[in-house]
Design a protein around this motif. Sequence first.
Motif, PDB file in Angstrom:
ATOM      1  N   UNK A 104      34.930  29.664  35.954  1.00 53.82           N
ATOM      2  CA  UNK A 104      35.151  30.523  37.123  1.00 53.82           C
ATOM      3  C   UNK A 104      36.638  30.657  37.432  1.00 53.82           C
ATOM      4  N   UNK A 105      37.062  31.905  37.607  1.00 50.89           N
ATOM      5  CA  UNK A 105      38.487  32.213  37.749  1.00 50.89           C
ATOM      6  C   UNK A 105      39.023  31.865  39.134  1.00 50.89           C
ATOM      7  N   UNK A 106      38.307  32.279  40.185  1.00 50.50           N
ATOM      8  CA  UNK A 106      38.778  32.039  41.549  1.00 50.50           C
ATOM      9  C   UNK A 106      39.444  33.248  42.178  1.00 50.50           C
ATOM     10  N   UNK A 107      39.857  33.081  43.415  1.00 46.40           N
ATOM     11  CA  UNK A 107      40.510  34.161  44.172  1.00 46.40           C
ATOM     12  C   UNK A 107      42.003  34.136  43.880  1.00 46.40           C
ATOM     13  N   UNK A 140      33.052  39.680  38.695  1.00 47.30           N
ATOM     14  CA  UNK A 140      32.223  39.698  39.908  1.00 47.30           C
ATOM     15  C   UNK A 140      32.606  40.894  40.770  1.00 47.30           C
ATOM     16  N   UNK A 141      31.661  41.438  41.513  1.00 49.05           N
ATOM     17  CA  UNK A 141      31.960  42.656  42.279  1.00 49.05           C
ATOM     18  C   UNK A 141      32.737  42.345  43.566  1.00 49.05           C
ATOM     19  N   UNK A 142      33.494  43.337  44.011  1.00 49.81           N
ATOM     20  CA  UNK A 142      34.421  43.113  45.126  1.00 49.81           C
ATOM     21  C   UNK A 142      33.773  43.150  46.512  1.00 49.81           C
ATOM     22  N   UNK A 143      32.454  43.401  46.582  1.00 54.12           N
ATOM     23  CA  UNK A 143      31.779  43.242  47.882  1.00 54.12           C
ATOM     24  C   UNK A 143      31.376  41.779  48.085  1.00 54.12           C
ATOM     25  N   UNK A 152      36.369  43.448  36.483  1.00 55.97           N
ATOM     26  CA  UNK A 152      35.819  44.511  35.626  1.00 55.97           C
ATOM     27  C   UNK A 152      35.673  44.035  34.182  1.00 55.97           C
ATOM     28  N   UNK A 153      34.791  44.727  33.480  1.00 53.20           N
ATOM     29  CA  UNK A 153      34.611  44.390  32.058  1.00 53.20           C
ATOM     30  C   UNK A 153      35.853  44.784  31.250  1.00 53.20           C
ATOM     31  N   UNK A 154      36.559  45.800  31.757  1.00 51.17           N
ATOM     32  CA  UNK A 154      37.790  46.215  31.059  1.00 51.17           C
ATOM     33  C   UNK A 154      38.822  45.075  31.087  1.00 51.17           C
ATOM     34  N   UNK A 155      38.962  44.472  32.262  1.00 48.87           N
ATOM     35  CA  UNK A 155      39.885  43.334  32.406  1.00 48.87           C
ATOM     36  C   UNK A 155      39.410  42.162  31.538  1.00 48.87           C
ATOM     37  N   UNK A 156      38.105  41.924  31.524  1.00 47.43           N
ATOM     38  CA  UNK A 156      37.560  40.826  30.716  1.00 47.43           C
ATOM     39  C   UNK A 156      37.818  41.062  29.228  1.00 47.43           C
ATOM     40  N   UNK A 157      37.676  42.321  28.824  1.00 44.64           N
ATOM     41  CA  UNK A 157      37.894  42.678  27.424  1.00 44.64           C
ATOM     42  C   UNK A 157      39.346  42.355  27.015  1.00 44.64           C
ATOM     43  N   UNK A 176      26.731  43.149  38.852  1.00 44.33           N
ATOM     44  CA  UNK A 176      28.154  43.306  39.181  1.00 44.33           C
ATOM     45  C   UNK A 176      28.755  44.536  38.488  1.00 44.33           C
ATOM     46  N   UNK A 177      28.388  44.743  37.232  1.00 42.16           N
ATOM     47  CA  UNK A 177      28.997  45.844  36.469  1.00 42.16           C
ATOM     48  C   UNK A 177      28.587  47.196  37.061  1.00 42.16           C
ATOM     49  N   UNK A 178      27.318  47.304  37.467  1.00 35.34           N
ATOM     50  CA  UNK A 178      26.882  48.560  38.087  1.00 35.34           C
ATOM     51  C   UNK A 178      27.691  48.861  39.349  1.00 35.34           C
ATOM     52  N   UNK A 179      27.921  47.841  40.160  1.00 37.47           N
ATOM     53  CA  UNK A 179      28.659  48.057  41.418  1.00 37.47           C
ATOM     54  C   UNK A 179      30.110  48.435  41.147  1.00 37.47           C
ATOM     55  N   UNK A 180      30.737  47.780  40.189  1.00 36.22           N
ATOM     56  CA  UNK A 180      32.168  48.001  39.974  1.00 36.22           C
ATOM     57  C   UNK A 180      32.480  49.173  39.065  1.00 36.22           C
TER      58      UNK A 180
END
Length: 252
Positions: A104-107, A140-143, A152-157, A176-180
């Motif tokens: 887990x990355x964190x805030x 994880x989504x921002x809500x 985002x998956x782009x950032x993860x990639x 999460x991906x659907x929301x973001x």
Amino acid sequence: MKFSANLGFLWNELTLPDAIRAAKLAGFDAVECHWPYDVPAAEIRAALDETGLPMLGLNTRRGDVAAGDNGLSALTGREVEARAAISEALDYARATKTRAVHVMAGFASGPEAHASFIANLRFACAEAEAHGITILIEPLNHHDAPGYFLQTTEQAQDIISEVNHPALRLMFDCYHVQIMEGDLTRRLQNLLGLIGHIQFASVPDRGAPDHGEVDYHAIFATITRLGYDRPLGAEYKPAGKTEDSLSWFSVF
Ligand SMILES: O=C(O)[C@H](O)C(=O)CO
Ligand SMILES: [Mg+2]
């Protein structure tokens, strides 16, 4: 389709060993959890051996949750704690034959956080490789997690290609991906080679997959067509008792 019960949300009123037994009784093919650390690993291992279910994944500790932590690995200055959490998760995974650890990355945000996350993931991958354990990162989504480093998956990639280690994979949580980002079908197709685990829940209420804006009939058909045949993680919050939320199970 094969399904894994996420015991962070399903049967979370039971002890983790009893939740594993409940998942077996309900017909799940696997289980996964969030933070199992209050339960001795031997008790989890015994319940897994008894039921024959594999444990697919667990998360690194979040840090000081009361102070607002939600993971440590992108927090510059907290490397010692982050690596202790990674080593603890890997030890627990080895003791329970759990297949993957979600780091887990964190805030956090910005280039320093990025550099810390990369360095900690390199540490995690080097430790995990020797034991055949996969390291997962999950946007994880921002809500639900405003300010979380990985969104985002782009950032993860980008992170996965920069770390460039075979142990590192993407946790693709359709919720999460659907929301973001949306575009689930194309993203599953394009990211398939990077995906280590897939999770799902209805959007936007994170309930069972039989309602909401995502048509899981179509998504699961896509996943099958792509040749992905590992258990999919049911990571949703049942509206009442978990048993009463499982009508989707016989449909898919
Ligand atoms: O919330 C999620 O989607 C996760 O999979 C998790 O492990 C904890 O944030
Ligand atoms: Mg998830």
